[in-house]
Design a protein around this motif. Structure first.
Motif, PDB file in Angstrom:
ATOM      1  N   ASP A 157       4.002  29.140  38.612  1.00 33.62           N
ATOM      2  CA  ASP A 157       4.755  30.012  37.730  1.00 33.62           C
ATOM      3  C   ASP A 157       4.721  29.539  36.289  1.00 33.62           C
ATOM      4  O   ASP A 157       5.207  30.215  35.399  1.00 33.62           O
ATOM      5  CB  ASP A 157       6.230  30.093  38.168  1.00 33.62           C
ATOM      6  N   TRP A 198       2.452  34.113  30.672  1.00 30.77           N
ATOM      7  CA  TRP A 198       3.335  35.195  30.235  1.00 30.77           C
ATOM      8  C   TRP A 198       4.030  35.867  31.420  1.00 30.77           C
ATOM      9  O   TRP A 198       5.227  36.194  31.344  1.00 30.77           O
ATOM     10  CB  TRP A 198       2.552  36.223  29.436  1.00 30.77           C
ATOM     11  N   GLU A 199       3.319  36.084  32.508  1.00 37.10           N
ATOM     12  CA  GLU A 199       3.943  36.712  33.676  1.00 37.10           C
ATOM     13  C   GLU A 199       5.070  35.851  34.226  1.00 37.10           C
ATOM     14  O   GLU A 199       6.085  36.366  34.715  1.00 37.10           O
ATOM     15  CB  GLU A 199       2.882  36.976  34.744  1.00 37.10           C
ATOM     16  N   ALA A 200       4.911  34.537  34.136  1.00 36.98           N
ATOM     17  CA  ALA A 200       5.989  33.643  34.554  1.00 36.98           C
ATOM     18  C   ALA A 200       7.200  33.805  33.640  1.00 36.98           C
ATOM     19  O   ALA A 200       8.347  33.814  34.093  1.00 36.98           O
ATOM     20  CB  ALA A 200       5.500  32.200  34.545  1.00 36.98           C
ATOM     21  N   ARG A 233      -2.270  34.972  30.523  1.00 33.72           N
ATOM     22  CA  ARG A 233      -1.606  36.026  31.282  1.00 33.72           C
ATOM     23  C   ARG A 233      -0.691  35.437  32.342  1.00 33.72           C
ATOM     24  O   ARG A 233       0.433  35.919  32.551  1.00 33.72           O
ATOM     25  CB  ARG A 233      -2.657  36.942  31.917  1.00 33.72           C
ATOM     26  N   ALA A 234      -1.132  34.381  33.016  1.00 28.03           N
ATOM     27  CA  ALA A 234      -0.308  33.743  34.044  1.00 28.03           C
ATOM     28  C   ALA A 234       0.956  33.138  33.444  1.00 28.03           C
ATOM     29  O   ALA A 234       2.052  33.243  34.009  1.00 28.03           O
ATOM     30  CB  ALA A 234      -1.120  32.668  34.771  1.00 28.03           C
ATOM     31  N   GLU A 264       7.978  36.527  31.952  1.00 27.95           N
ATOM     32  CA  GLU A 264       8.571  37.830  32.263  1.00 27.95           C
ATOM     33  C   GLU A 264       9.495  37.744  33.471  1.00 27.95           C
ATOM     34  O   GLU A 264      10.599  38.312  33.474  1.00 27.95           O
ATOM     35  CB  GLU A 264       7.467  38.853  32.527  1.00 27.95           C
ATOM     36  N   ARG A 265       9.040  37.043  34.508  1.00 30.65           N
ATOM     37  CA  ARG A 265       9.888  36.911  35.702  1.00 30.65           C
ATOM     38  C   ARG A 265      11.181  36.183  35.379  1.00 30.65           C
ATOM     39  O   ARG A 265      12.260  36.556  35.854  1.00 30.65           O
ATOM     40  CB  ARG A 265       9.117  36.172  36.804  1.00 30.65           C
ATOM     41  N   LYS A 307      14.766  45.018  35.272  1.00 30.69           N
ATOM     42  CA  LYS A 307      13.482  45.096  35.939  1.00 30.69           C
ATOM     43  C   LYS A 307      12.829  46.435  35.631  1.00 30.69           C
ATOM     44  O   LYS A 307      13.451  47.486  35.722  1.00 30.69           O
ATOM     45  CB  LYS A 307      13.652  44.941  37.453  1.00 30.69           C
ATOM     46  N   GLU A 360      10.473  45.377  31.118  1.00 31.29           N
ATOM     47  CA  GLU A 360       9.547  44.479  30.451  1.00 31.29           C
ATOM     48  C   GLU A 360       8.176  45.067  30.318  1.00 31.29           C
ATOM     49  O   GLU A 360       7.405  44.641  29.506  1.00 31.29           O
ATOM     50  CB  GLU A 360       9.447  43.143  31.207  1.00 31.29           C
ATOM     51  N   ASP A 417      -4.048  27.901  40.391  1.00 27.95           N
ATOM     52  CA  ASP A 417      -4.445  29.268  40.723  1.00 27.95           C
ATOM     53  C   ASP A 417      -5.410  29.285  41.900  1.00 27.95           C
ATOM     54  O   ASP A 417      -5.281  30.108  42.821  1.00 27.95           O
ATOM     55  CB  ASP A 417      -5.090  29.911  39.492  1.00 27.95           C
ATOM     56  N   VAL A 432      -1.493  38.844  24.943  1.00 20.78           N
ATOM     57  CA  VAL A 432      -0.389  38.089  25.546  1.00 20.78           C
ATOM     58  C   VAL A 432       0.493  37.505  24.448  1.00 20.78           C
ATOM     59  O   VAL A 432      -0.003  36.792  23.566  1.00 20.78           O
ATOM     60  CB  VAL A 432      -0.923  36.962  26.442  1.00 20.78           C
TER      61      VAL A 432
END
Length: 341
Positions: free
Chosen positions: A182, A323-325, A320-321, A327-328, A338, A341, A130, A44
């Motif tokens: 997020d 990083w995914e936030a 990971r959570a 990315e969004r 879209k 990434e 979570d 990550v």
């Protein structure tokens, strides 16, 4: 040439969070580079940055270590790395006091830091969010009984008990540091959340396990180190006596320390890459290119893994959570398309 640790998740607005992870001048280039190299797909990112400098006669970064793994990609110019293992920390004459060296090599100066660099209090807050999201999803499906429901509610209760092990001050309920699912501020329900949290603290027996700590007094100004704790007092002249990079002279103590440590030296040319794990000491001498006045490098900083399996480098899904936030937010901002990434 240091990596600054991003602020605590949820402690900044979404715009600031993106700026922390992709500082200028990198954002306009995000469409042209992968956010995560494919061969590090399970790690990550902590930060991506672009270094640009001018050093026709050479410029030293100073001997130091960083707190994240670093994939160093040289675009232009030349870089000479002088590297030492974290095992040689005792010889590095650091400004900071080392608390411990983790099994993965991360050098720790604070008590409340995990081996992957995460703060346990932040992880505890994420675990509650979570677990609550899982319970909410089951309720939305009309599931309020059975094994899956029991597991989800038990996990939520366990996460809330764990969170209560940390001081209320660290949690910042109802304040600007609220951490939503997020990983960003979401204060629409602050008043309700604050009341719920306050009731929970008062009613839970777990809250009695740890008293509210007294407010700490700041240390005297003259006791504050002049450099970050991860920097060494050993000057570049001790590493490279023939170079004219610094006016600081090497003393006998520094020469003796370096004689006891084991060093590795390598030179990067344009197109070369170097993977430098977290807390490996390094001094980097940068030179501008023969046909240019600048040197340019791209850095991928990764949170240091703690696992032994490629598929599971971290103890949980916290990084990971986060990083995914990110990315969004990057996609929503239009910095990347879209799917890119």
């Amino acid at each position: 040439m240091t990596s600054t640790r991003p602020s605590r998740p949820g402690s900044a607005t979404s715009t600031a969070r993106i700026a922390d992870v992709f500082p200028p001048p990198l954002p306009p280039l995000l469409r042209d580079i992968p956010l995560v190299p494919s061969y590090f797909s399970t790690l990550v990112p902590q930060q991506l940055n672009l270094w640009i400098g001018n050093a026709p006669r050479g410029a030293s970064s100073g001997l130091h270590h960083d707190f994240a793994d670093n994939l160093y990609v040289l675009v232009q110019g030349r870089k000479r790395f002088t590297i030492f293992s974290p095992a040689d920390a005792k010889y590095m004459d650091l400004y900071g006091t080392v608390k411990r060296v983790a099994r993965n090599g991360l050098i720790v100066y604070e008590d409340d830091v995990r081996d992957d660099g995460a703060f346990p209090a932040d992880v505890a807050r994420w675990a509650v969010e979570d677990a609550q999201a899982k319970v909410d999803a089951l309720e939305a499906q009309g599931v309020k009984s059975g094994d899956e429901w029991e597991r989800a509610t038990a996990r939520l209760e366990e996460a809330m008990d764990a969170m209560l092990e940390y001081a209320e001050d660290d949690l910042n309920f109802g304040g600007e540091d609220d951490f939503d699912a997020d990983g960003f501020d979401d204060n629409e329900e602050d008043e309700e959340d604050e009341e719920t949290a306050d009731q929970f603290f008062k009613s839970s027996k777990s809250a009695k396990k740890r008293a509210r700590p007294a407010e700490a007094k700041p240390p005297p100004a003259d006791s504050m180190p002049s450099e970050p704790p991860s920097f060494s007092r050993i000057p570049a002249s001790a590493l490279h006596p023939s170079d004219d990079l610094t006016a600081a002279a090497a003393n006998a103590d520094h020469k003796q320390r370096l004689a006891l440590a084991r060093r590795v030296t390598c030179t990067l040319d344009p197109g070369n890459m170097l993977y430098l794990p977290a807390s490996w000491f390094h001094e980097v001498t940068s030179y501008s290119g023969d046909d240019s006045d600048v040197h340019i490098a791209l850095n991928y900083w990764m949170h240091p893994p703690t696992g032994t399996e490629f598929a599971k480098p971290y103890p949980d899904g916290y990084w990971r959570a986060v990083w995914e936030a990110v990315e969004r937010k990057v996609v929503d901002s239009g910095l990347v398309q879209k799917g890119k990434e």
